[in-house]
Every structure is written in C-alpha cells, then in structure tokens.
Scaffold this motif. Structure first.
Motif, PDB file in Angstrom:
ATOM      1  N   GLY A 127       0.790  -1.485  -0.018  1.00 56.37           N
ATOM      2  CA  GLY A 127       0.086  -0.001   0.003  1.00 56.37           C
ATOM      3  C   GLY A 127       0.998   1.321   0.066  1.00 56.37           C
ATOM      4  O   GLY A 127       0.594   2.220  -0.705  1.00 56.37           O
ATOM      5  N   GLY A 128       1.839   1.231   0.970  1.00 57.20           N
ATOM      6  CA  GLY A 128       3.006   2.375   0.780  1.00 57.20           C
ATOM      7  C   GLY A 128       3.672   2.796  -0.422  1.00 57.20           C
ATOM      8  O   GLY A 128       3.741   3.779  -0.973  1.00 57.20           O
ATOM      9  N   THR A 183      -8.512  -2.457   2.777  1.00 60.79           N
ATOM     10  CA  THR A 183     -10.039  -1.595   2.879  1.00 60.79           C
ATOM     11  C   THR A 183      -9.717  -0.099   2.299  1.00 60.79           C
ATOM     12  O   THR A 183      -8.487   0.476   2.783  1.00 60.79           O
ATOM     13  CB  THR A 183     -10.739  -1.856   3.942  1.00 60.79           C
ATOM     14  OG1 THR A 183     -10.310  -1.147   4.972  1.00 60.79           O
ATOM     15  CG2 THR A 183     -10.792  -3.043   4.311  1.00 60.79           C
ATOM     16  N   GLY A 184     -10.510   0.399   1.780  1.00 53.52           N
ATOM     17  CA  GLY A 184     -10.253   1.735   1.272  1.00 53.52           C
ATOM     18  C   GLY A 184      -9.582   2.365  -0.066  1.00 53.52           C
ATOM     19  O   GLY A 184      -9.556   1.144  -0.724  1.00 53.52           O
ATOM     20  N   ALA A 185      -9.432   3.331  -0.146  1.00 56.20           N
ATOM     21  CA  ALA A 185      -8.760   3.895  -1.534  1.00 56.20           C
ATOM     22  C   ALA A 185      -7.188   3.915  -1.685  1.00 56.20           C
ATOM     23  O   ALA A 185      -6.614   4.592  -1.810  1.00 56.20           O
ATOM     24  CB  ALA A 185      -9.349   5.196  -1.770  1.00 56.20           C
ATOM     25  N   VAL A 186      -6.653   2.534  -1.657  1.00 60.84           N
ATOM     26  CA  VAL A 186      -5.373   2.251  -1.787  1.00 60.84           C
ATOM     27  C   VAL A 186      -5.105   2.428  -3.450  1.00 60.84           C
ATOM     28  O   VAL A 186      -5.881   2.246  -4.095  1.00 60.84           O
ATOM     29  CB  VAL A 186      -5.022   0.756  -1.390  1.00 60.84           C
ATOM     30  CG1 VAL A 186      -3.667   0.528  -1.855  1.00 60.84           C
ATOM     31  CG2 VAL A 186      -5.079   0.420  -0.024  1.00 60.84           C
ATOM     32  N   PRO A 187      -3.852   3.319  -3.638  1.00 59.83           N
ATOM     33  CA  PRO A 187      -3.855   3.788  -4.894  1.00 59.83           C
ATOM     34  C   PRO A 187      -3.328   2.577  -5.873  1.00 59.83           C
ATOM     35  O   PRO A 187      -2.272   2.978  -6.554  1.00 59.83           O
ATOM     36  CB  PRO A 187      -2.901   4.855  -4.606  1.00 59.83           C
ATOM     37  CG  PRO A 187      -2.250   4.392  -3.597  1.00 59.83           C
ATOM     38  CD  PRO A 187      -2.970   3.855  -2.729  1.00 59.83           C
ATOM     39  N   THR A 188      -4.263   1.603  -6.123  1.00 59.02           N
ATOM     40  CA  THR A 188      -3.884   0.707  -7.223  1.00 59.02           C
ATOM     41  C   THR A 188      -3.786   0.973  -8.424  1.00 59.02           C
ATOM     42  O   THR A 188      -3.438   0.239  -9.450  1.00 59.02           O
ATOM     43  CB  THR A 188      -4.945  -0.472  -7.038  1.00 59.02           C
ATOM     44  OG1 THR A 188      -6.225  -0.060  -6.939  1.00 59.02           O
ATOM     45  CG2 THR A 188      -4.968  -1.136  -5.542  1.00 59.02           C
ATOM     46  N   GLU A 348      -6.212  -0.813   6.635  1.00 58.61           N
ATOM     47  CA  GLU A 348      -7.584  -0.005   6.623  1.00 58.61           C
ATOM     48  C   GLU A 348      -7.006   1.407   6.114  1.00 58.61           C
ATOM     49  O   GLU A 348      -6.465   2.147   7.038  1.00 58.61           O
ATOM     50  CB  GLU A 348      -8.170   0.145   7.806  1.00 58.61           C
ATOM     51  CG  GLU A 348      -8.994  -1.239   8.362  1.00 58.61           C
ATOM     52  CD  GLU A 348      -9.240  -1.363   9.765  1.00 58.61           C
ATOM     53  OE1 GLU A 348      -9.297  -0.129  10.421  1.00 58.61           O
ATOM     54  OE2 GLU A 348      -9.799  -2.319  10.335  1.00 58.61           O
ATOM     55  N   TRP A 349      -7.029   1.614   4.812  1.00 56.77           N
ATOM     56  CA  TRP A 349      -6.486   2.746   4.302  1.00 56.77           C
ATOM     57  C   TRP A 349      -7.354   3.704   4.517  1.00 56.77           C
ATOM     58  O   TRP A 349      -8.688   3.859   4.472  1.00 56.77           O
ATOM     59  CB  TRP A 349      -6.381   2.661   2.656  1.00 56.77           C
ATOM     60  CG  TRP A 349      -5.641   3.570   1.999  1.00 56.77           C
ATOM     61  CD1 TRP A 349      -6.039   4.763   1.596  1.00 56.77           C
ATOM     62  CD2 TRP A 349      -4.339   3.693   1.854  1.00 56.77           C
ATOM     63  NE1 TRP A 349      -5.161   5.544   1.090  1.00 56.77           N
ATOM     64  CE2 TRP A 349      -3.869   4.935   1.210  1.00 56.77           C
ATOM     65  CE3 TRP A 349      -3.315   2.721   2.105  1.00 56.77           C
ATOM     66  CZ2 TRP A 349      -2.651   5.148   0.598  1.00 56.77           C
ATOM     67  CZ3 TRP A 349      -2.000   3.139   1.644  1.00 56.77           C
ATOM     68  CH2 TRP A 349      -1.776   4.267   0.774  1.00 56.77           C
ATOM     69  N   GLU A 350      -6.710   4.986   5.208  1.00 55.36           N
ATOM     70  CA  GLU A 350      -7.561   6.221   5.806  1.00 55.36           C
ATOM     71  C   GLU A 350      -6.931   7.493   5.009  1.00 55.36           C
ATOM     72  O   GLU A 350      -7.686   8.486   5.018  1.00 55.36           O
ATOM     73  CB  GLU A 350      -7.464   6.259   7.221  1.00 55.36           C
ATOM     74  CG  GLU A 350      -7.994   5.170   7.757  1.00 55.36           C
ATOM     75  CD  GLU A 350      -8.224   5.461   9.490  1.00 55.36           C
ATOM     76  OE1 GLU A 350      -7.921   6.580   9.769  1.00 55.36           O
ATOM     77  OE2 GLU A 350      -8.648   4.694  10.283  1.00 55.36           O
TER      78      GLU A 350
END
Length: 354
Positions: A127-128, A183-188, A348-350
């Motif tokens: 994610g990072g 979960t959430g808007a991970v920049p895939t 849990e992407w915030e």
C-alpha cells in the motif's frame, strides 16, 4: 515484568489476535509458573526480561520447533500446523510433560528474539509503495529494510493482493495471495513499483535457503493460524527463485551507511521491530533518517515507510499505523496512511491523497 505477567499478557494478546490455542497454552503455562511447575524451571533466569522481548513467544516458538522437527510426536497431535487438533486439557498436559522431560531442549531457543517474518505485513508495505509510485511515477525503487529476519517482505511486489471489495493487484501467477489485503482507496491505479534493488538487515538474520532457516520462521508462526503458514510457504518458494540479501547489521549501522542515488527513490522500510532497539539506538537512527531526508532532491527522493505501534497524537493510544515520511515533502511530509492488524491484513486505508 514477572514470568506470570509476561505469559498472561501474551495469552490475552493471542486471544485478541485469533489464536485460541496459544491463549489456552500460555494461560496454563502461567498457572504452572505460579505452581512452581516445569514451566518455571524452564524459564528460570528470565524473570527480569523486558516485556517487549517477547519471552512467551520465544517459549512457544521453541516448543513449536520441536514439533516441526518431528521430535515431539506426543505434542504434535495437538498442533494444527502439522495436521493435529488442539485440545486445551490434553494439549497442555502433553506440553507440560515435554517441558518436564526436555527442559534443555526448550531452553535452547530462549535467548533468541522471535523471528516471524510475517508475510501478511506486505499488504501494508505494498500500500505504501503504491503511494510512492503515485508520487514519483516511473522512478525505480531501492528498497532497504531494517529488522528483515529472512527478508521475505522485500519480495512484496512479487505477491498478489486481493482487497476486501474483490479488486486484485500484483502478478497473477504469484504463489502468495494475501486475502483481505486492503480496505479503502489504496492507490492501485498507480504504476506497479519497479524495485531495482533490495537490501535487508537484521542482528540475527535468517537464511531462508537453509532448512534451519525455514524451520525457524515456521516455528514462530502460531500453529493454529494455518492461513499464515500457507502465506509463508508461498513466500519461501518465491525466495528460492529470487533470493534476497540480508546482511548481519544493527539498524544504526545500516542507516549510517545508506546513501541516496540519483534517478531512484530510496525507501527505508521496517515493521514491528522498533521495540527491539534501545532508546539510544532509536534516537540515533531517527537523527540519521532526518539527515538523509535533508539531502533528498527531486531526482533522488527519500522515503521512510513503517508499520509500528504508533500514537497518532500524544493523547492517542498505540495502534499499528502505516506511516509515510517523504523528502522532499509532497503535501504533508509525515502521513498516516492507514491502520493494520499486527500480522498484516487488512490494511484499513484512511489517507486522503496529497
């Protein structure tokens, strides 16, 4: 921290983290310490070990190692990692008998730190890294890890990830699939990171090319969490095809030697290892990170990415935050991207995009 407290605290943590087996086993081991049983004898000399050193997990890992080696068949029938079924009463009796009969064999691993090399934490790392790729699209990544154990998380870009909403990312044929990764808007939608170098470090590195190394990592994965064992087996298969270099070094030695390189983004990463550094080393590592950040430019950016128990504010409780620090700054220099389970998924992407 006294022995009873160390065992009961870890039992409670295991219960919260989904291991009823270790919750049962360590609570009964605490009872046995109070009663002056074989657990007390095995742990003699460790009464003053600090809480963060993970004494209970060192004990549990040493017992699990004997099971995995095949030298404790009377205990193995209660360990799901080798096909057994945990039964609280009978299982504890078998473990207690092992402690009484073979105390030296169990004590052999009490002086080494737990080495889980939890592959699930790669969900946070990726994610990072995707956020790094969004910030610096097309710039190759140099990945440097502190406290790498066997270095398996340095292979995070070779794993596949399935988000809670069903979306997937990563190589389609990867032998590691991390379910419920995000979960959430991970920049895939960011470019998949181009990792051009990987360097790990640890004060007691694990060589995953050896049987002993693979046994060590497996022993510290909780026996009743079979999904974690499956992830580990897949990561070990990838490491056999794509070995990574893990040098024996302190965290401070690594960051002191680290230099930025033009045309690449250098990412310094670590997860659930900061607690094993004393305060003096923590302060020195932090100071060197700030020095590296001050030397960063648009052509040679620097990123500090970590998953550690962290307070978001001085008043907050500790949570497992994925934190991104970037130099030169883009938006907020220090960003709390999301919260994670200690063993990894879900992240849990915030964060809102800078």
């Amino acid at each position: 921290m006294d022995l009873e407290t160390a065992l009961r605290s870890q039992a409670h943590a295991c219960d919260l983290l989904g291991s009823q087996m270790y919750a049962d086993l360590l609570d009964r081991a605490a009872d046995d310490v109070v009663a002056g049983g074989p657990t007390a004898a095995v742990l003699a000399g460790h009464e003053d070990d600090p809480g963060p050193s993970g004494l209970a997990l060192r004990l549990a890992g040493s017992i699990h190692r004997l099971v995995l080696e095949g030298s404790a068949p009377e205990v193995a029938r209660f360990y799901p990692s080798v096909g057994g079924t945990w039964e609280a009463d009978a299982g504890w009796e078998a473990v207690r008998d092992l402690l009484a009969a073979r105390p030296d064999d169990v004590r052999a691993w009490l002086d080494r730190p737990p080495q889980t090399n939890e592959v699930g934490r790669s969900a946070a790392l990726m994610g990072g890294l995707l956020e790094v790729s969004r910030l610096w699209p097309g710039l190759p990544v140099r990945l440097v890890e502190l406290g790498s154990s066997g270095g398996l998380n340095l292979l995070a870009d070779r794993f596949r990830y399935r988000a809670r909403d069903g979306g997937e990312a990563g190589p389609a044929d990867a032998p590691v699939l991390i379910e419920d990764a995000w979960t959430g808007a991970v920049p895939t939608d960011a470019p998949w990171p181009d990792v051009v170098s990987r360097q790990g470090s640890d004060v007691m590195p694990i060589d995953v090319a050896t049987e002993e190394g693979r046994l060590t990592l497996t022993a510290y994965v909780w026996p009743d969490q079979v999904h974690r064992h499956e992830r580990l087996r897949g990561a070990l298969a990838i490491a056999a095809e794509h070995p990574v270099d893990v040098r024996r070094a302190r965290a401070l030695d690594v960051v002191e030697d680290l230099r930025l390189e033009a045309g690449t983004v250098t990412v310094l990463w670590h997860s659930i290892m900061w607690q094993y550094l004393d305060r003096t080393e923590q302060d020195a590592v932090r100071a060197r990170i700030d020095e590296l950040g001050a030397s960063a430019t648009g052509d040679q950016p620097f990123v500090h990415l970590f998953l550690e128990p962290t307070r978001r504010t001085p008043e907050s409780r500790h949570e497992f935050w994925l934190v991104l620090e970037t130099w030169p700054g883009r938006g907020e220099v220090r960003r709390f991207l999301g919260r994670s389970h200690p063993h990894g998924p879900p992240l849990e992407w915030e964060d809102t995009r800078a």
